[in-house]
Design a protein around this motif. Structure first.
Motif, short mmCIF file in Angstrom:
data_model
loop_
_atom_site.label_atom_id
_atom_site.label_comp_id
_atom_site.label_asym_id
_atom_site.label_seq_id
_atom_site.Cartn_x
_atom_site.Cartn_y
_atom_site.Cartn_z
N GLY A 541 45.04 18.65 30.89
CA GLY A 541 45.93 19.25 32.06
C GLY A 541 47.02 18.30 32.21
N VAL A 542 48.22 18.93 33.12
CA VAL A 542 49.27 17.90 33.36
C VAL A 542 49.23 17.64 34.96
N TYR A 543 49.25 16.59 35.25
CA TYR A 543 49.03 15.86 36.56
C TYR A 543 50.36 15.32 37.06
N ALA A 544 50.94 15.66 38.03
CA ALA A 544 52.31 15.20 38.43
C ALA A 544 52.17 14.51 39.81
N TYR A 545 52.49 13.14 39.85
CA TYR A 545 52.89 12.59 41.05
C TYR A 545 54.22 12.64 41.35
N VAL A 546 54.59 13.05 42.52
CA VAL A 546 55.96 13.40 43.07
C VAL A 546 56.41 12.62 44.36
N ILE A 547 57.44 11.92 44.49
CA ILE A 547 58.00 11.21 45.57
C ILE A 547 59.13 12.12 46.05
N LEU A 598 47.73 5.60 36.74
CA LEU A 598 47.93 6.95 37.15
C LEU A 598 47.05 7.99 36.35
N ARG A 599 47.08 7.77 35.14
CA ARG A 599 46.05 8.37 34.36
C ARG A 599 44.52 8.41 34.85
N LYS A 600 44.43 7.00 35.17
CA LYS A 600 43.04 6.74 35.66
C LYS A 600 42.81 7.38 36.92
N ILE A 601 43.49 7.34 37.85
CA ILE A 601 43.56 7.99 39.20
C ILE A 601 43.26 9.62 38.91
N ALA A 602 44.10 10.30 38.03
CA ALA A 602 44.11 11.52 37.82
C ALA A 602 42.80 12.05 37.24
N SER A 603 42.13 11.09 36.62
CA SER A 603 40.85 11.55 35.84
C SER A 603 39.74 11.14 36.81
N ASN A 608 37.64 1.48 37.39
CA ASN A 608 38.04 0.86 36.19
C ASN A 608 39.48 0.86 36.11
N LEU A 609 40.29 0.29 37.02
CA LEU A 609 41.71 0.48 36.89
C LEU A 609 42.44 -0.68 35.84
N GLY A 610 41.53 -1.64 35.44
CA GLY A 610 42.07 -2.63 34.66
C GLY A 610 42.97 -3.68 35.39
N ASP A 611 43.85 -4.50 34.75
CA ASP A 611 44.56 -5.36 35.27
C ASP A 611 45.95 -4.75 36.15
N THR A 612 45.95 -5.40 37.30
CA THR A 612 46.91 -4.68 38.18
C THR A 612 47.72 -5.84 38.73
N SER A 613 47.70 -6.94 38.21
CA SER A 613 48.15 -8.05 38.56
C SER A 613 49.67 -8.08 38.28
N THR A 614 50.24 -7.20 37.39
CA THR A 614 51.72 -7.21 36.89
C THR A 614 52.41 -6.21 38.11
N LEU A 615 51.79 -5.55 38.91
CA LEU A 615 52.34 -4.60 39.64
C LEU A 615 53.40 -5.26 40.72
N LEU A 616 54.28 -4.49 40.92
CA LEU A 616 55.36 -5.07 41.97
C LEU A 616 54.51 -4.80 43.32
N ASP A 617 54.07 -3.91 43.58
CA ASP A 617 53.37 -3.47 45.03
C ASP A 617 51.81 -2.83 44.66
N PRO A 618 51.02 -3.90 44.76
CA PRO A 618 49.60 -3.26 44.35
C PRO A 618 48.99 -2.33 45.53
N PHE A 619 49.68 -2.40 46.75
CA PHE A 619 49.16 -1.30 47.65
C PHE A 619 49.21 -0.11 47.33
N VAL A 620 50.54 0.49 46.53
CA VAL A 620 50.70 1.71 46.16
C VAL A 620 49.44 2.34 45.40
N VAL A 621 48.88 1.68 44.94
CA VAL A 621 47.51 2.22 44.19
C VAL A 621 46.62 2.77 45.15
N GLN A 622 46.38 1.93 46.16
CA GLN A 622 45.11 2.31 46.96
C GLN A 622 45.70 3.63 47.93
N SER A 623 47.03 3.57 48.19
CA SER A 623 47.47 4.88 48.83
C SER A 623 47.74 5.94 48.05
N ILE A 624 47.75 6.04 46.81
CA ILE A 624 47.64 6.97 45.88
C ILE A 624 46.32 7.43 46.02
#
Ligand code: WTA
Length: 631
Positions: A541-547, A598-603, A608-624
């Motif tokens: 299916g198609v999952y859209a994250y929209v700001i 985003l794929r993992k969250i949608a699924s 099991n989100l894997g390495d998130t260390s290169t993220l500019l703002d890791p908190f975004v993930v928690q909020s999503i």
């Protein structure tokens, strides 16, 4: 020759590897050439440049039609089944199809079409679509078929990309209960297509449409003006035969270019061997001619082999979910080729629709378009094939022109969810991220091909650089498919799905970039990101994250508006299934969206989100994640 035993399969694999030029010349010798080739193969994957049968002169339609007239003039070439079961179908014998193609070729010539001109076809699944495709090929015009489910914008983009001179369409198209207003959509598209000088309109639905003087002409009027005889244009092996657009990870759709000689040889060879076609078989591929499967395995492959190809106008669920099986019974279909999404959809409707019909004519079943899950495979095997029909799981792509990896029905073994083995002549391999061939069993990597095959794409229309970068740059010296794959302990290939940003929804390739740019057209949308998520029927299916610029007051209304924009810019097949409004997207420091997360969250795979260390703002993930759970 057809491969009919495992021993022969192994011999052919060896021969194709040891002496590929001799191997393919033998196949080529079965066709009608006006002049034989000077050189079998010249290639260089770094440019990339691939030329098969250079100097050879031929016309593919003489091989599809004229060549069969002596022995098969009264055999049905196209058996057409209309959308409405109460409407009478059409059988076109090889003689009749030849006549109709010649006539329509003359219509095109009368209207100024010359060798090399591009013609766009935007038509329903009616015999005239096949006729128009073959007529283009006969006079050396390059056909560009656009699937009749695409929007006016998608149609005009494709027309403009290839500078098409003529658009062939119809007043409308029947699909189940609905009529698609193809001429109205074409009118809208033609507002922005300066190169289109003429629009040829087929009457199919009797819808009321506007005909623009000096531009629009009726198919039936034109046909009356021309004679029956037509001398096919002598084409060079490497002259372009068609352009077909396919979605990529980024940017606009790519106009994949196929050429004449090699495509012809491979379409016939793969058709005959994979499906184990026998004289007299009734063959049905349920694809639409707007996709590569329809090009290679409704039109060219079967006609080159002198087969009877059934062509169906409608949808699997009209008037009810038994329609496919009714068609199988009524036409005693022997070979049936469809997509996993159709199998899953029909399975979900229940067995009563299957049991009503006698499916004993079936000998071979096929599947294509996406990985088939084990449940669907078993259902297909048991309920449709009665456990007696080999299932061919055929892996290939618009770019490969023909089936690359598949069992040969009843000759090599099938295994649920495995495409199994490359066809003789196809040197497929799996590479790790460093570009080394993976020898270990059951270890996933990127599916590549290391030697040319006759039906491979030659370029992207107007953008050879993009062709090189997309397919020949990831791994030097290899064609890179974009798919993940592993090989099991028995040497069988299992495709695991796309490794790029293409999402396969109901067997259709959708590029994330195209959908995102449609969503971004909305005045309240600031940015969006599209990913796929597992879907029971559609595969993905198609999952859209929209700001949004401003917090949406009415999420439902905004979602509807977004889907309207997608329908307008891409087409209804790309509509999103789920929309989540978010405050930010997970991006790397260099600004790249991390779709993996985003794929993992949608699924719902959030542990099991894997390495998130290169993220500019890791908190975004928690909020999503929190936002998703709240929704
Ligand atoms: C996918 C369709 C698994 C794959 C002919 C490929 C498959 C893309 C299979 C091409 C299969 C096609 N098993 N995956 N049997 N067949 N695919 O260009 O991801 O529309 O790259 O060509 O479909 O889609 P396309």
């Amino acid at each position: 020759m057809k491969i009919t035993s495992l021993q022969q399969y192994n011999d052919q694999v060896r021969k194709a590897k040891d002496s590929p030029e001799e191997f393919w010349s033998e196949k080529a010798n079965n066709f009608k050439w006006h002049k034989k080739w000077d050189k079998v193969l010249e290639w260089d994957f770094t440019k990339p440049e691939v030329k098969w049968f250079q100097g050879g002169k031929l016309n593919i339609t003489e091989n599809c039609l004229d060549r069969h007239l002596e022995k098969k003039s009264n055999q049905i070439a196209i058996k057409w089944v209309p959308n409405n079961p109460n409407e009478v179908g059409v059988d076109l014998t090889y003689l009749q199809l030849h006549e109709k193609v010649c006539r329509f070729s003359n219509v095109l010539v009368n209207n100024g079409v010359k060798k090399g001109d591009r013609i766009c076809l935007y038509m329903p699944m009616v015999p005239e679509l096949t006729i128009a495709v073959l007529a283009c090929a006969r006079i050396g015009a390059i056909h560009s078929v656009v699937f009749a489910g695409f929007s006016a914008k998608s149609l005009s983009d494709r027309i403009n990309d290839a500078d098409c001179k003529i658009l062939i369409t119809s007043d409308g198209g029947f699909r189940g209960e609905k009529i698609t207003p193809l001429k109205d959509i074409s009118d809208e598209a033609m507002k922005t297509t300066p190169t289109i000088k003429l629009c040829i309109v087929l009457k199919r639905t009797n819808s009321s449409i506007k005909m623009q003087k000096d531009r629009d002409i009726w198919w039936h009027d034109e046909i009356d003006k021309v004679s029956l005889s037509n001398n096919a244009e002598k084409m060079d092996s490497e002259d372009a035969l068609f352009i077909l657009y396919t979605s990529g990870s980024t940017g606009t759709p790519k106009g994949i270019v196929h050429t004449t000689g090699g495509y012809m040889i491979y379409a016939e060879y793969s058709f005959r061997n994979v499906f184990q076609y026998n004289e007299g078989d009734m063959y049905w591929c349920t694809a639409d001619i707007g996709w590569i499967t329809g090009h290679s395995y409704i039109i060219y492959g079967p006609l080159l082999a002198g087969a009877t190809s059934l062509m169906f106008e409608g949808v699997p669920t009209y008037p009810d979910a038994g329609r496919f099986w009714r068609i199988v019974e009524e036409n005693k279909v022997n070979i049936f080729y469809t997509a996993p999404t159709a199998i899953r959809a029909l399975e979900a409707h229940g067995l009563e629709y299957v049991k009503k019909y006698n499916l004993s004519s079936l000998k071979v079943l096929g599947t294509v378009g996406e990985p088939i899950n084990e449940d669907a495979w078993n259902w297909y095997d048991k309920e449709i094939g009665n456990n007696k029909c080999p299932i061919v799981d055929t892996w290939w792509q618009t770019e490969t022109g023909g089936i690359m990896i598949s069992n040969l029905a009843g000759v090599t073994d099938a295994k649920a969810t495995f495409a199994t083995l490359p066809l003789p002549g196809i040197q497929a391999c799996i590479l790790d991220d460093e570009g080394k061939e993976i020898q270990e069993k059951n270890k996933s990597g990127k599916l590549c091909v290391k030697y040319p095959w006759p039906s491979m794409a030659r370029t992207i229309w107007g953008d050879h650089k993009r062709f090189r970068e997309t397919y020949f740059s990831a791994f030097k010296g290899y064609y890179f498919s974009g798919d993940g794959c592993f090989i099991n302990e028995k040497g069988l290939f299992r495709i695991t799905g796309r490794v790029d940003d293409v999402i396969i929804v109901s067997g259709h390739n959708l590029g994330t970039a195209e959908i995102e740019s449609a969503i971004d057209e909305h005045e309240n949308v600031c940015e969006s990101a599209i990913v796929g998520f597992p879907h029971n029927i559609k595969g993905n299916g198609v999952y859209a994250y929209v700001i949004c610029h401003q917090k949406p007051e009415n999420k439902k209304k905004l979602s509807e508006e977004i889907n309207k924009l997608i329908t307008l810019h891409v087409g209804p097949i790309a509509k999103v299934d789920k929309i989540q409004f978010v405050d930010g997207l997970p991006k790397t420091r260099s600004g790249k969206i991390m779709r993996r997360i985003l794929r993992k969250i949608a699924s719902d795979d959030i542990n099991n989100l894997g390495d998130t260390s290169t993220l500019l703002d890791p908190f975004v993930v928690q909020s999503i994640i929190a936002g998703k759970q709240k929704d």
